[in-house]
Design an enzyme around this catalytic site. Structure first.
Site, PDB file in Angstrom:
ATOM      1  N   ALA A  10       0.822  -1.213   0.000  1.00 39.49           N
ATOM      2  CA  ALA A  10       0.000   0.000   0.000  1.00 39.49           C
ATOM      3  C   ALA A  10       0.857   1.264   0.000  1.00 39.49           C
ATOM      4  O   ALA A  10       0.504   2.270   0.605  1.00 39.49           O
ATOM      5  CB  ALA A  10      -0.943   0.000   1.208  1.00 39.49           C
ATOM      6  N   GLY A  11       1.987   1.194  -0.696  1.00 37.48           N
ATOM      7  CA  GLY A  11       2.787   2.395  -0.904  1.00 37.48           C
ATOM      8  C   GLY A  11       2.158   3.255  -1.982  1.00 37.48           C
ATOM      9  O   GLY A  11       1.017   3.015  -2.411  1.00 37.48           O
ATOM     10  N   ALA A 141       3.769   7.949  -9.367  1.00 37.08           N
ATOM     11  CA  ALA A 141       2.442   7.658  -8.823  1.00 37.08           C
ATOM     12  C   ALA A 141       1.555   8.890  -8.617  1.00 37.08           C
ATOM     13  O   ALA A 141       0.367   8.847  -8.954  1.00 37.08           O
ATOM     14  CB  ALA A 141       2.580   6.878  -7.513  1.00 37.08           C
ATOM     15  N   LYS A 192      17.728   2.612 -13.634  1.00 37.44           N
ATOM     16  CA  LYS A 192      17.371   4.045 -13.668  1.00 37.44           C
ATOM     17  C   LYS A 192      17.329   4.635 -12.268  1.00 37.44           C
ATOM     18  O   LYS A 192      17.580   5.834 -12.091  1.00 37.44           O
ATOM     19  CB  LYS A 192      16.041   4.259 -14.409  1.00 37.44           C
ATOM     20  CG  LYS A 192      14.814   3.637 -13.745  1.00 37.44           C
ATOM     21  CD  LYS A 192      14.059   4.591 -12.855  1.00 37.44           C
ATOM     22  CE  LYS A 192      12.925   3.862 -12.151  1.00 37.44           C
ATOM     23  NZ  LYS A 192      12.136   4.737 -11.282  1.00 37.44           N
TER      24      LYS A 192
END
Length: 332
Positions: A10-11, A141, A192
């Protein structure tokens, strides 16, 4: 199977991905490690710690019980920190449906084993490699949670399974492309993070656009060198999972690894940077694993080497820059 989806973690990215799935018409159960987070998600449809402005769709619910989330799930999305995957999945594997598709959102290389996340999943869950789908690309996000247009890569050796996941996450604001180069997509996502640390360090040291452009392009070059040595398609690194993800992580001031690098570039220790950002960036640990992977395959990765020295051996960033610039000249 019931057709519902489990998102384990649940990040910020796990939460945003749950929204994508729900907006694409799926019922989603999010597993949160902390029970209080699950309760807030379930009662208020919010994750105040990571995406405070996001109100999750009605199709999303949450639990603190991983077995409950996984039970009968057609898709099981893994969104935990890379270095915790093996331990978590060992506990969860017994609850997986025999034909569930496992979707990896993680961008890292495991310390010690130097395995990619899909390899850890295959080994720990005892599943065939063609049941594992990797999602990679420029996936910041907060922007996706705000429904800003974004694209990603859905990679699997089984094209039909990649297409299944593609269909499950297609929304008006999120456009997935399929790819069969799992190795390239995973390496692009992992390396990256390390290059973004270097970019953050250089930014904080006051270097301008020439230096930053050098880090992006030479960082991509060393990523592609390692990828080719491991059997990846070099063209993958020119796409969303390569250049796209690298540009987003380096150029965004909100990107976790770049921000962490900025603290290091201002002279902070690893622990001071962790406290300031309230989390450890994936690239910090992956730098060690990627360096070991590169050495094992005889691949030169000078930026990765210097980031590892700054992060783990206390080398001053100014010395790291000098080391990079004083390397023997060669053809591009």
């Amino acid at each position: 199977m019931s057709g519902h989806v489990a998102v384990l973690g649940a990040g910020s990215w796990g939460t945003a991905f749950a929204k994508i799935l729900a907006d694409a018409g799926r019922d989603v159960t999010v597993w949160a490690r902390r029970q209080q987070v699950a309760e807030v998600l379930r009662a208020q449809r919010r994750n105040p710690e990571y995406l405070p402005d996001l109100v999750l769709p009605q199709r999303v619910t949450a639990t603190g019980d991983a077995a409950e989330a996984i039970s009968g799930a057609e898709l099981v999305v893994l969104a935990v920190p890379s270095q915790t995957l093996r331990g978590n999945l060992a506990e969860w594997a017994g609850h997986l449906h025999p034909d569930a598709t496992l979707v990896s959102l993680m961008k890292g290389i495991e310390l010690g084993t130097t395995k990619r996340m899909s390899e850890v999943i295959v080994e720990t869950a005892g599943v065939a490699a063609d049941r594992v789908v990797v999602v990679s690309g420029p996936n910041l996000a907060p922007e996706i949670a705000a429904e800003q247009p974004a694209a990603t890569v859905v990679a699997c050796t089984d094209v039909d399974r990649a297409t299944l996941v593609q269909n499950a996450v297609t929304t008006p604001y999120f456009r997935p492309y399929t790819n069969d180069d799992v190795i390239g997509c995973e390496l692009g996502g992992a390396v990256k993070n390390v290059i973004a640390l270097a970019y953050g360090i250089a930014t904080a040291m006051g270097f301008g656009h020439n230096t930053r452009a050098m880090l992006v392009t030479r960082g991509l070059a060393e990523t592609a060198r390692l990828g080719v040595a491991l059997g990846a398609d070099p063209l993958t690194f020119a796409g969303l999972a390569g250049m796209g993800d690298l540009v987003a992580s380096c150029s965004s001031p909100s990107a976790r690894n770049r921000t962490f690098g900025e603290h290091l570039g201002r002279g902070a220790t690893l622990e001071e940077a962790r406290v300031a950002t309230r989390q450890t960036a994936e690239g910090v640990k992956s730098a060690l694993a990627i360096r070991d992977l590169a050495r094992a395959h005889g691949v030169e990765m000078p930026i990765t080497e210097q980031v590892e020295l700054v992060c783990h051996e206390g080398v001053d960033p100014r010395r790291a820059v000098q080391a990079l610039m004083s390397r023997t000249t060669k053809p591009e």
